[in-house]
Write a protein that holds these residues in place. Structure first.
Motif, mmCIF file in Angstrom:
data_model
loop_
_atom_site.group_PDB
_atom_site.id
_atom_site.type_symbol
_atom_site.label_atom_id
_atom_site.label_comp_id
_atom_site.label_asym_id
_atom_site.label_seq_id
_atom_site.Cartn_x
_atom_site.Cartn_y
_atom_site.Cartn_z
ATOM 1 N N ASP A 91 -7.397 3.723 19.918
ATOM 2 C CA ASP A 91 -7.482 5.202 20.947
ATOM 3 C C ASP A 91 -6.725 6.032 20.471
ATOM 4 N N GLY A 92 -7.112 7.165 20.678
ATOM 5 C CA GLY A 92 -6.690 8.545 20.267
ATOM 6 C C GLY A 92 -5.208 9.011 20.467
ATOM 7 N N ASP A 93 -4.545 8.245 21.266
ATOM 8 C CA ASP A 93 -3.108 8.408 21.588
ATOM 9 C C ASP A 93 -2.342 7.368 21.265
ATOM 10 N N ASP A 94 -2.971 6.245 20.575
ATOM 11 C CA ASP A 94 -2.010 5.034 20.080
ATOM 12 C C ASP A 94 -1.929 5.122 18.578
ATOM 13 N N TRP A 95 -1.183 4.042 18.111
ATOM 14 C CA TRP A 95 -1.163 4.092 16.691
ATOM 15 C C TRP A 95 -0.782 2.706 16.224
ATOM 16 N N PHE A 96 -1.084 2.309 14.775
ATOM 17 C CA PHE A 96 -0.923 1.215 14.025
ATOM 18 C C PHE A 96 0.450 0.988 13.584
ATOM 19 N N GLU A 97 0.942 -0.041 13.308
ATOM 20 C CA GLU A 97 2.267 -0.337 12.651
ATOM 21 C C GLU A 97 1.864 -0.254 11.088
ATOM 22 N N PRO A 98 2.747 -0.096 10.147
ATOM 23 C CA PRO A 98 2.498 0.284 8.825
ATOM 24 C C PRO A 98 1.698 -1.168 8.209
ATOM 25 N N GLU A 99 2.445 -2.406 8.827
ATOM 26 C CA GLU A 99 1.755 -3.530 8.211
ATOM 27 C C GLU A 99 0.831 -4.085 8.503
ATOM 28 N N THR A 100 -0.123 -3.338 9.527
ATOM 29 C CA THR A 100 -1.374 -3.842 10.120
ATOM 30 C C THR A 100 -2.394 -4.547 9.273
ATOM 31 N N TYR A 101 -2.733 -3.522 8.080
ATOM 32 C CA TYR A 101 -3.722 -4.102 7.238
ATOM 33 C C TYR A 101 -3.231 -5.240 6.415
ATOM 34 N N GLU A 102 -1.934 -5.412 6.197
ATOM 35 C CA GLU A 102 -1.461 -6.476 5.471
ATOM 36 C C GLU A 102 -1.637 -8.025 6.128
ATOM 37 N N VAL A 103 -1.198 -8.018 7.507
ATOM 38 C CA VAL A 103 -1.287 -9.042 8.299
ATOM 39 C C VAL A 103 -2.722 -9.077 8.313
ATOM 40 N N LEU A 104 -3.451 -8.564 9.006
ATOM 41 C CA LEU A 104 -5.020 -8.943 9.222
ATOM 42 C C LEU A 104 -5.724 -9.358 8.074
ATOM 43 N N SER A 105 -5.425 -8.618 6.996
ATOM 44 C CA SER A 105 -6.331 -9.148 5.799
ATOM 45 C C SER A 105 -5.732 -10.629 5.332
ATOM 46 N N ARG A 106 -4.777 -10.816 5.670
ATOM 47 C CA ARG A 106 -4.144 -12.137 5.347
ATOM 48 C C ARG A 106 -4.884 -13.186 6.177
ATOM 49 N N LEU A 107 -4.810 -12.911 7.415
ATOM 50 C CA LEU A 107 -5.404 -13.723 8.511
ATOM 51 C C LEU A 107 -6.836 -14.160 8.274
ATOM 52 N N VAL A 108 -7.572 -13.141 7.829
ATOM 53 C CA VAL A 108 -8.928 -13.525 7.585
ATOM 54 C C VAL A 108 -9.357 -13.860 6.310
ATOM 55 N N ASP A 109 -8.337 -13.972 5.300
ATOM 56 C CA ASP A 109 -8.694 -14.132 4.003
ATOM 57 C C ASP A 109 -9.183 -15.694 3.943
ATOM 58 N N GLY A 110 -10.483 -15.726 3.343
ATOM 59 C CA GLY A 110 -11.045 -16.969 3.011
ATOM 60 C C GLY A 110 -11.875 -17.680 4.277
ATOM 61 N N GLY A 111 -11.948 -17.183 5.134
ATOM 62 C CA GLY A 111 -12.804 -17.299 6.453
ATOM 63 C C GLY A 111 -13.413 -16.293 7.072
ATOM 64 N N ASP A 112 -14.267 -16.987 8.119
ATOM 65 C CA ASP A 112 -15.193 -16.012 8.821
ATOM 66 C C ASP A 112 -14.794 -16.091 10.161
ATOM 67 N N ILE A 113 -13.377 -15.843 10.553
ATOM 68 C CA ILE A 113 -12.948 -15.826 11.925
ATOM 69 C C ILE A 113 -13.882 -14.659 13.207
ATOM 70 N N ASP A 114 -14.259 -15.010 13.851
ATOM 71 C CA ASP A 114 -15.039 -14.047 14.675
ATOM 72 C C ASP A 114 -14.112 -13.058 15.480
ATOM 73 N N VAL A 115 -13.046 -13.641 15.989
ATOM 74 C CA VAL A 115 -12.100 -12.355 16.718
ATOM 75 C C VAL A 115 -10.486 -13.093 16.237
#
Length: 713
Positions: A91-115
């Motif tokens: 949403d346009g008034d919230d914001w991500f933490e700087p490590e968001t990409y690294e954490v999420l890309s690590r979690l989905v690496d090598g799999g097809d998690i739906d959510v």
């Protein structure tokens, strides 16, 4: 194909959208895209989007809607434009933490998690930040059985705390409703349909709590929540396995949130009976499907249709506890003379607020009543030239000023005349803040002019380093009063919105106080020189250091090992007079062996105007002085300590508007050999002016008066 598509939906978020978009920039990644769906804002959100996108055009894609499509449909539009394997919502008034990409890309690496559901923190406008109370629920990792998914229902059920595989969304035709509370049916469908569902307790998103939120409004739109839960029930009924797995948990969820609309009084009183009866019908049908027969307190009261009874049943006990605790804590203080006077002033102010506005009255204040100066004075003079305004200055009793003789009045800050003027004035103009205890009168116009470009950290950003600096709840109360904030450059606009995240309009017009740097005559310069006592024929080197927290209780000039006025004057040579001006928070001392001590001269920009050379450290005076296109030396003798104590937004070494030295010997050498006026120093000054002085042109006062005093407010 991009790994992630971030869909950002925004409407009238001008003071928050830049922070939101900048949080989507992940410097160490290149396989993502950001789709900004702009819902036809009526404020300056569009300009803020353009500013960020122009800096990173390869990352952002902007979708401009012709009208406000609502949050749900705007998200659908964003998903249709997405090309990433996974989709995130912001949403346009919230914001991500700087490590968001690294954490999420690590979690989905090598799999097809739906959510993937991740954690969040709530952030208040006083700078308070609290981690999700349900964090423990997210430590389970895999949520692939019914028990785990029912447990995760206790977590905050929104769309923006999850990562979705886009093919999963497409395969099930999932989309958001156009109604309010669009996350509700979306969430239950995602929960039931996902084959793989993973949770992580890492906080990746900041959820801003602010006044003016749609969900905190009071209107009949909240009936939509009943329709959304009807959709949830219809969905669960369509698949017996889904109803068996989630029907009971979903019912508890529905009962709690639907009755929450009444508990929090989000409906007009005249609509509560109809709402409760409609909610009762849905919940009764749901209970029948579950085989439940007992109604319980909520349903019993809902069937009666009384919101008042429901609120009393759920809130009376907590209210009595709160009243008793407050009385026990505060009653002993209530009889102190200082407290009694403050209470009398507040009561008087409230009584005065019953009187009509004086629409031509303007209450002005600068530096918390210390003097009459800066942007408020420039605006006051502009209004005085127009005529027709009653200009009243709020000043401390000890403040010295000559405004009594210039057609303006003064009241003592904190007195009864002050309370009267604060209540009656239509316009209130300050470069600091008026006292916390006076609540903003509806219909009044509060103008925050600011008093410099923010090099050091400001507002809530100070709290990150020094959380006990002040009462941050009171700070937020003061800042929520603002209707306008004046900005001197695009960089300042971003920092004001970041450090002071409230719902004001930013006026990007330049500083009114700097108009005199463009419009003053040679006669004005001569008059000021004589008033300060500059010898005729001498050029002026101005030394103006910033305030330092550790020096608050000291007086006099800087220690000789840091700044020896005699040695500096000698290095400047016989053509120069050295003028020293300390920060307004410091108590002026004697002249020591300096040539001229102008610390107690009341008008800052007068001294700026007559200077031929500026020596400063981290003071915002450098941004004003740059308007004159004259040499600047940055004397950063304690920059590491200063950054550690106060913080700094900019890398001063990179943006310095001229020579930068780090000790007194380097300063003396710079002054003796004239490198402060070299071609390289001039180049740096030109770049600095272009970035930080784009709107200062001698007409900022005119623009301020037009925007504020000729506005529909």
């Amino acid at each position: 194909m991009a790994l992630f598509s971030v869909v950002v939906v925004t409407w009238n978020n001008e003071n928050f959208i830049e922070q939101a978009l900048r949080s989507c920039i992940f410097p160490r990644a290149n396989d993502y895209e950001v789709i900004v769906v702009h819902n036809a804002s009526t404020d300056r959100t569009g300009a803020c989007i353009e500013r960020v996108v122009s800096e990173h055009p390869h990352i952002f894609k902007v979708v401009e809607n012709d009208r406000n499509e609502g949050l749900g449909e705007a998200r659908n539009i964003g998903v249709r434009h997405a090309s990433g394997k996974y989709v995130l919502f912001l949403d346009g008034d919230d914001w991500f933490e700087p490590e968001t990409y690294e954490v999420l890309s690590r979690l989905v690496d090598g799999g097809d998690i739906d959510v993937v559901v991740f954690n969040h923190a709530r952030v208040w406008d006083n700078g308070g930040k609290i981690a999700n109370a349900k964090t423990a629920l997210l430590r389970v990792g895999d949520c692939n059985d019914v028990e785990a998914r029912n447990a995760i229902l206790e977590n905050f059920n929104v769309a923006w705390n999850k990562l979705y595989r886009r093919e999963f969304l497409q395969a099930h035709g999932l989309s958001f409703s156009r109604r309010l509370y669009e996350d509700i049916d979306w969430h239950f469908k995602v929960l039931a349909l996902a084959e793989s569902y993973f949770a992580t307790p890492e906080i990746l998103i900041n959820y801003r709590q602010r006044t003016g939120s749609i969900l905190r409004s009071r209107n009949n739109n909240h009936f939509d929540i009943i329709e959304q839960y009807q959709e949830v029930l219809n969905f669960l009924q369509s698949n017996p396995d889904h109803f068996k797995a989630y029907g009971k948990s979903a019912y508890r969820h529905a009962a709690n949130l639907m009755m929450g609309i009444i508990r929090e009084a989000r409906l007009p009183p005249s609509s509560e009976r109809a709402y409760l009866r409609k909610a009762n019908r849905l919940l009764s049908d749901w209970r029948a499907l579950l085989g439940e027969t007992k109604k319980g307190t909520y349903l019993t009261l809902a069937s009666i249709g009384s919101g008042v009874l429901l609120r009393k049943a759920t809130g009376a006990k907590n209210l009595m506890k709160s009243v008793k605790a407050f009385a026990d804590k505060n009653f002993p203080k209530a009889l102190q003379p200082k407290v009694l006077r403050a209470r009398s002033l507040r009561l008087a102010y409230r009584a005065f607020c019953k009187l009509p506005f004086k629409k031509n009255m303007v209450l002005l204040e600068s530096y918390w009543g210390a003097k009459a100066d800066c942007n408020p004075m420039a605006i006051a003079k502009g209004l005085q030239a127009m005529g027709g305004y009653d200009l009243v200055w709020s000043l401390n009793a000890s403040a010295k000023t000559d405004i009594e003789f210039s057609g303006m009045r003064r009241v003592n800050r904190g007195g009864f005349r002050f309370a009267y003027t604060l209540a009656r004035a239509k316009y209130l103009v300050t470069n600091g803040n008026f006292p916390t205890e006076y609540e903003k009168r509806p219909g009044s116009v509060h103008v925050q002019t600011k008093h410099g470009t923010p090099l050091k950290t400001m507002g809530l950003d100070i709290r990150k380093k020094r959380p006990k600096e002040m009462n941050w709840t009171d700070f937020a109360k003061r800042c929520r009063r603002w209707d306008f904030v004046i900005s001197s450059n695009p960089y300042s606009s971003r920092i004001w919105r970041q450090g002071f995240p409230y719902t004001y309009e930013v006026l990007e017009i330049g500083y009114p106080r700097n108009d005199m740097l463009f419009n003053s005559s040679a006669a004005d310069v001569d008059r000021i020189r004589k008033k300060i006592g500059v010898p005729e024929g001498k050029k002026i080197a101005l030394y103006a250091p910033t305030f330092r927290d550790r020096d608050r209780n000291t007086s006099g000039l800087n220690k000789a090992e840091i700044f020896d006025p005699v040695r500096v004057a000698k290095a400047l040579g016989p053509d120069y007079a050295l003028v020293i001006r300390e920060h307004y928070f410091n108590t002026p001392g004697g002249t020591a062996r300096t040539i001229i001590n102008a610390s107690d001269y009341p008008k800052s920009n007068d001294v700026v105007l007559i200077a031929d050379l500026l020596i400063t450290d981290y003071s915002s005076i450098m941004f004003d002085y740059a308007c004159l296109n004259r040499p600047i030396v940055i004397y950063a003798y304690d920059i590491d300590n200063y950054i550690e104590e106060r913080g700094m937004y900019l890398d001063l070494a990179k943006i310095a508007p001229g020579s930068m030295v780090y000790n007194q010997n380097e300063l003396l050498q710079c002054l003796e050999n004239g490198t402060y006026d070299s071609a390289e120093s001039q180049r740096k000054l030109t770049e600095f002016r272009n970035e930080f002085c784009p709107w200062d042109d001698g007409y900022a006062t005119d623009r301020a008066i037009k925007a504020i005093f000729h506005s529909p407010l």
